[in-house]
Design a protein around this motif. Structure first.
Motif, PDB file in Angstrom:
ATOM      1  N   GLY A  94       0.808  -1.212   0.000  1.00  0.00           N
ATOM      2  CA  GLY A  94       0.000   0.000   0.000  1.00  0.00           C
ATOM      3  C   GLY A  94       0.841   1.262   0.000  1.00  0.00           C
ATOM      4  N   LEU A  95       1.927   1.246   0.770  1.00  0.00           N
ATOM      5  CA  LEU A  95       2.832   2.397   0.781  1.00  0.00           C
ATOM      6  C   LEU A  95       3.585   2.502  -0.535  1.00  0.00           C
ATOM      7  CD1 LEU A  95       4.039   4.781   2.262  1.00  0.00           C
ATOM      8  CD2 LEU A  95       5.605   3.212   3.432  1.00  0.00           C
ATOM      9  N   ALA A  96       3.994   1.357  -1.097  1.00  0.00           N
ATOM     10  CA  ALA A  96       4.669   1.372  -2.398  1.00  0.00           C
ATOM     11  C   ALA A  96       3.760   1.943  -3.482  1.00  0.00           C
ATOM     12  CB  ALA A  96       5.114  -0.038  -2.778  1.00  0.00           C
ATOM     13  N   ALA A  97       2.458   1.662  -3.401  1.00  0.00           N
ATOM     14  CA  ALA A  97       1.516   2.210  -4.377  1.00  0.00           C
ATOM     15  C   ALA A  97       1.424   3.721  -4.270  1.00  0.00           C
ATOM     16  CB  ALA A  97       0.137   1.575  -4.185  1.00  0.00           C
ATOM     17  N   VAL A  98       1.389   4.247  -3.042  1.00  0.00           N
ATOM     18  CA  VAL A  98       1.361   5.703  -2.852  1.00  0.00           C
ATOM     19  C   VAL A  98       2.642   6.323  -3.398  1.00  0.00           C
ATOM     20  CG1 VAL A  98       1.250   7.552  -1.150  1.00  0.00           C
ATOM     21  CG2 VAL A  98      -0.187   5.517  -0.876  1.00  0.00           C
ATOM     22  N   ILE A  99       3.771   5.670  -3.162  1.00  0.00           N
ATOM     23  CA  ILE A  99       5.040   6.168  -3.690  1.00  0.00           C
ATOM     24  C   ILE A  99       5.028   6.176  -5.213  1.00  0.00           C
ATOM     25  CG2 ILE A  99       7.493   5.595  -3.898  1.00  0.00           C
ATOM     26  CD1 ILE A  99       7.355   4.648  -0.965  1.00  0.00           C
ATOM     27  N   ALA A 100       4.501   5.109  -5.827  1.00  0.00           N
ATOM     28  CA  ALA A 100       4.426   5.055  -7.288  1.00  0.00           C
ATOM     29  C   ALA A 100       3.552   6.177  -7.831  1.00  0.00           C
ATOM     30  CB  ALA A 100       3.890   3.696  -7.734  1.00  0.00           C
ATOM     31  N   ALA A 101       2.444   6.459  -7.160  1.00  0.00           N
ATOM     32  CA  ALA A 101       1.575   7.560  -7.579  1.00  0.00           C
ATOM     33  C   ALA A 101       2.298   8.893  -7.466  1.00  0.00           C
ATOM     34  CB  ALA A 101       0.313   7.576  -6.726  1.00  0.00           C
ATOM     35  N   ALA A 102       3.027   9.085  -6.370  1.00  0.00           N
ATOM     36  CA  ALA A 102       3.778  10.333  -6.192  1.00  0.00           C
ATOM     37  C   ALA A 102       4.821  10.498  -7.288  1.00  0.00           C
ATOM     38  CB  ALA A 102       4.438  10.348  -4.816  1.00  0.00           C
ATOM     39  N   GLN A 103       5.437   9.389  -7.693  1.00  0.00           N
ATOM     40  CA  GLN A 103       6.437   9.463  -8.759  1.00  0.00           C
ATOM     41  C   GLN A 103       5.799   9.822 -10.097  1.00  0.00           C
ATOM     42  OE1 GLN A 103       8.023   5.537  -8.125  1.00  0.00           O
ATOM     43  NE2 GLN A 103       9.687   6.265  -6.821  1.00  0.00           N
ATOM     44  N   GLN A 104       4.602   9.299 -10.376  1.00  0.00           N
ATOM     45  CA  GLN A 104       3.889   9.681 -11.603  1.00  0.00           C
ATOM     46  C   GLN A 104       3.615  11.181 -11.624  1.00  0.00           C
ATOM     47  OE1 GLN A 104       0.523   7.470 -13.218  1.00  0.00           O
ATOM     48  NE2 GLN A 104       0.928   5.805 -11.768  1.00  0.00           N
ATOM     49  N   VAL A 105       3.142  11.686 -10.488  1.00  0.00           N
ATOM     50  CA  VAL A 105       2.811  13.108 -10.412  1.00  0.00           C
ATOM     51  C   VAL A 105       4.079  13.953 -10.524  1.00  0.00           C
ATOM     52  CG1 VAL A 105       1.937  14.897  -8.861  1.00  0.00           C
ATOM     53  CG2 VAL A 105       0.667  12.756  -9.152  1.00  0.00           C
ATOM     54  N   ARG A 106       5.112  13.556  -9.796  1.00  0.00           N
ATOM     55  CA  ARG A 106       6.376  14.295  -9.842  1.00  0.00           C
ATOM     56  C   ARG A 106       6.933  14.364 -11.263  1.00  0.00           C
ATOM     57  NH1 ARG A 106       9.360  17.838  -7.194  1.00  0.00           N
ATOM     58  NH2 ARG A 106       9.169  16.745  -5.201  1.00  0.00           N
ATOM     59  N   ALA A 107       6.788  13.271 -12.013  1.00  0.00           N
ATOM     60  CA  ALA A 107       7.320  13.222 -13.377  1.00  0.00           C
ATOM     61  C   ALA A 107       6.483  14.010 -14.368  1.00  0.00           C
ATOM     62  CB  ALA A 107       7.423  11.773 -13.842  1.00  0.00           C
ATOM     63  N   GLY A 108       5.308  14.456 -13.963  1.00  0.00           N
ATOM     64  CA  GLY A 108       4.423  15.174 -14.875  1.00  0.00           C
ATOM     65  C   GLY A 108       3.576  14.265 -15.728  1.00  0.00           C
ATOM     66  N   ASP A 109       3.542  12.970 -15.407  1.00  0.00           N
ATOM     67  CA  ASP A 109       2.759  12.009 -16.191  1.00  0.00           C
ATOM     68  C   ASP A 109       1.311  11.949 -15.756  1.00  0.00           C
ATOM     69  OD1 ASP A 109       5.014  11.338 -17.639  1.00  0.00           O
ATOM     70  OD2 ASP A 109       5.509   9.617 -16.367  1.00  0.00           O
ATOM     71  N   ALA A 110       0.966  12.546 -14.615  1.00  0.00           N
ATOM     72  CA  ALA A 110      -0.409  12.504 -14.118  1.00  0.00           C
ATOM     73  C   ALA A 110      -0.668  13.727 -13.258  1.00  0.00           C
ATOM     74  CB  ALA A 110      -0.637  11.222 -13.303  1.00  0.00           C
ATOM     75  N   ARG A 111      -1.942  14.141 -13.220  1.00  0.00           N
ATOM     76  CA  ARG A 111      -2.354  15.268 -12.378  1.00  0.00           C
ATOM     77  C   ARG A 111      -3.287  14.833 -11.254  1.00  0.00           C
ATOM     78  NH1 ARG A 111      -1.868  20.422 -13.687  1.00  0.00           N
ATOM     79  NH2 ARG A 111      -4.031  20.977 -13.212  1.00  0.00           N
ATOM     80  N   LEU A 112      -3.766  13.602 -11.284  1.00  0.00           N
ATOM     81  CA  LEU A 112      -4.542  13.044 -10.186  1.00  0.00           C
ATOM     82  C   LEU A 112      -4.431  11.528 -10.236  1.00  0.00           C
ATOM     83  CD1 LEU A 112      -6.527  12.947  -7.832  1.00  0.00           C
ATOM     84  CD2 LEU A 112      -8.409  13.240  -9.475  1.00  0.00           C
ATOM     85  N   VAL A 113      -3.869  10.956  -9.196  1.00  0.00           N
ATOM     86  CA  VAL A 113      -3.789   9.501  -9.069  1.00  0.00           C
ATOM     87  C   VAL A 113      -4.393   9.111  -7.731  1.00  0.00           C
ATOM     88  CG1 VAL A 113      -2.281   7.469  -9.056  1.00  0.00           C
ATOM     89  CG2 VAL A 113      -1.662   9.470 -10.430  1.00  0.00           C
ATOM     90  N   LEU A 114      -5.279   8.137  -7.756  1.00  0.00           N
ATOM     91  CA  LEU A 114      -5.813   7.547  -6.531  1.00  0.00           C
ATOM     92  C   LEU A 114      -4.984   6.302  -6.236  1.00  0.00           C
ATOM     93  CD1 LEU A 114      -9.659   7.867  -7.176  1.00  0.00           C
ATOM     94  CD2 LEU A 114      -8.129   9.461  -6.012  1.00  0.00           C
ATOM     95  N   ALA A 115      -4.414   6.245  -5.044  1.00  0.00           N
ATOM     96  CA  ALA A 115      -3.456   5.183  -4.745  1.00  0.00           C
ATOM     97  C   ALA A 115      -3.661   4.673  -3.328  1.00  0.00           C
ATOM     98  CB  ALA A 115      -2.026   5.702  -4.904  1.00  0.00           C
ATOM     99  N   GLY A 116      -3.343   3.405  -3.132  1.00  0.00           N
ATOM    100  CA  GLY A 116      -3.469   2.815  -1.801  1.00  0.00           C
ATOM    101  C   GLY A 116      -3.296   1.320  -1.850  1.00  0.00           C
ATOM    102  N   GLY A 117      -4.147   0.610  -1.139  1.00  0.00           N
ATOM    103  CA  GLY A 117      -4.035  -0.848  -1.123  1.00  0.00           C
ATOM    104  C   GLY A 117      -5.309  -1.493  -0.659  1.00  0.00           C
ATOM    105  N   THR A 118      -5.409  -2.791  -0.922  1.00  0.00           N
ATOM    106  CA  THR A 118      -6.605  -3.538  -0.544  1.00  0.00           C
ATOM    107  C   THR A 118      -6.247  -4.991  -0.313  1.00  0.00           C
ATOM    108  OG1 THR A 118      -8.890  -4.070  -1.196  1.00  0.00           O
ATOM    109  CG2 THR A 118      -7.249  -4.010  -2.961  1.00  0.00           C
ATOM    110  N   GLU A 119      -6.921  -5.612   0.637  1.00  0.00           N
ATOM    111  CA  GLU A 119      -6.685  -7.023   0.924  1.00  0.00           C
ATOM    112  C   GLU A 119      -7.939  -7.652   1.503  1.00  0.00           C
ATOM    113  OE1 GLU A 119      -4.299  -9.360  -0.337  1.00  0.00           O
ATOM    114  OE2 GLU A 119      -2.898  -7.923   0.558  1.00  0.00           O
ATOM    115  N   SER A 120      -8.309  -8.805   0.974  1.00  0.00           N
ATOM    116  CA  SER A 120      -9.356  -9.610   1.581  1.00  0.00           C
ATOM    117  C   SER A 120      -8.771 -10.977   1.879  1.00  0.00           C
ATOM    118  CB  SER A 120     -10.570  -9.747   0.650  1.00  0.00           C
ATOM    119  OG  SER A 120     -11.520 -10.630   1.220  1.00  0.00           O
TER     120      SER A 120
END
Length: 387
Positions: A94-120
């Motif tokens: 879940g933290l890695a997903a948030v980091i990946a989203a932050a990297q997309q935004v930082r790179a200018g590849d995205a302006r809104l990413v929803l990121a997190g994690g899920t488990e059942s």
């Protein structure tokens, strides 16, 4: 002047966390993620956001395969144009997903990413290898190849406790602390603004309870015959999901809302025999990248997979949660709330958002989220309040 491409978390939600086989037992990982994705998207609309969602990035460890993030995006009604990326860094997913989203935004590849994690864990499929004479079931994939050590996480926590001199008494005290703080947070209503009901079976985190220190002290070792980790000092297997919205500073500024700027991130390997040590080198690396020190941190969220693991890290970094340091998991953590593996790292970011942004911490207040990962990895992220 703040970098206009700096990634900022401007909304954060999670489900109530259910114990495996109980409150969320009928819900798939897609169901849980869709609920928090939809709630976070609704929060964004309430903030006046009209920036379309560019991507959904979710961590997940034990699902049925396929792209859980894409399925959840569709189930949440985000539209067919929103893709999805599912990442697996085990308990750090879940933290890695948030980091990946932050990297997309930082790179200018995205302006809104929803990121997190899920488990059942309740709905996780049974696993088996194909063999000449049928299927051979197995509990989990190997974290490491031979000849590297590949301990189960409970046994690894016992080994870390022995290596770092973490006593049974301190572990017990930390578990009691986690439950006590979580119960107090529930009573004060601090979890309500961040949490999303899924169905009508849960209206609180299911696990948190009053722990009698005398009873905790009599529990037997849970994982190795001579170990010190017990059922009380190990996090429960759980179901849940968490999502944050990551945008560039330019979007946050236009929305005129506070948020958490993602300042620096790190993923660092360590000895696979002692995976619980991973947050130590990861935190040291991320503090070095930011030019900060532990003394600069106002809030620290450590994934409480095991009390021994938390105490090994806090000892190494000069934090003292048993001595009154309220920065560490101030409202309890996974020992009390539950540990849905692929989601808990994102729950840590949601908790930082509540502790710093929702609670009104001033601009510049700093926080850390970190997790240990099977196979010998630590993941860490530093954030800072912007207003």
């Amino acid at each position: 002047m703040t970098d206009q491409h700096a990634p900022v978390v401007v909304a954060a939600r999670r489900t109530w966390i259910g114990t495996v086989g109980r409150g969320h037992h009928e819900r798939t990982e897609t169901d849980l993620a869709a609920a928090v994705l939809a709630a976070t998207a609704c929060d964004l609309r309430g903030l006046g956001n009209d920036t379309p969602t560019d991507d959904v990035v979710l961590g997940s460890c034990t699902g049925p395969g396929g792209n859980v993030a894409r399925a959840a995006a569709l189930a949440a009604g985000l539209g067919v144009g929103v893709p999805g990326l599912t990442v697996d860094r085990q308990c750090g997913s879940g933290l890695a997903a948030v980091i990946a989203a932050a990297q997309q935004v930082r790179a200018g590849d995205a302006r809104l990413v929803l990121a997190g994690g899920t488990e059942s864990a309740s709905r996780a499929p049974q696993r088996a290898h194909r063999a000449p004479h049928g299927l051979t079931p197995y509990a989990r994939a190997a974290f490491t190849p031979a000849p590297w050590a590949d301990p189960d996480m409970g046994a690894a926590a016992d080994a870390l406790a022995r290596r770092r001199g973490i006593t049974r008494e301190r572990q017990d005290a930390y578990a009691v602390r986690s439950h006590t703080l979580a119960r107090a947070a529930h009573a004060a209503g601090r979890f309500g603004p961040e949490s999303v009901p899924v169905g009508d079976r849960l209206d609180r985190d299911e696990r948190a309870r009053r722990l009698d220190p005398d009873v905790v002290g009599r529990l037997r070792a849970a994982f190795t015959p001579d170990g010190t980790v017990t059922a009380a000092t190990a996090s429960p297997v759980s179901d849940g999901a968490a999502v944050v919205a990551v945008v560039p500073e330019s979007v946050r500024r236009d929305l005129r809302v506070p948020g958490l700027r993602v300042v620096a991130t790190a993923s660092v390997g360590c000895d696979p025999a002692l995976p619980g040590w991973g947050p130590v080198p990861a935190t040291r690396a991320v503090l070095d990248r930011a030019g900060w020190s532990v003394a600069d941190l106002r809030a620290v969220e450590i994934v409480e997979a095991f009390a021994a693991q938390v105490l090994a890290m806090t000892d190494a970094l000069g934090l003292d949660p048993l001595g009154g340091d309220e920065r560490v998991c101030a409202d309890g953590g996974a020992l009390a709330l539950g540990h849905p593996w692929g989601a808990t790292g994102a729950v840590s970011v949601v908790r930082l958002f509540s502790r710093l942004v929702r609670a009104g911490a001033p601009a510049g207040a700093r926080g850390l989220a970190t997790a240990a990962v099977g196979g010998g990895t630590g993941v860490a992220a530093l954030v800072e309040v912007v207003r």
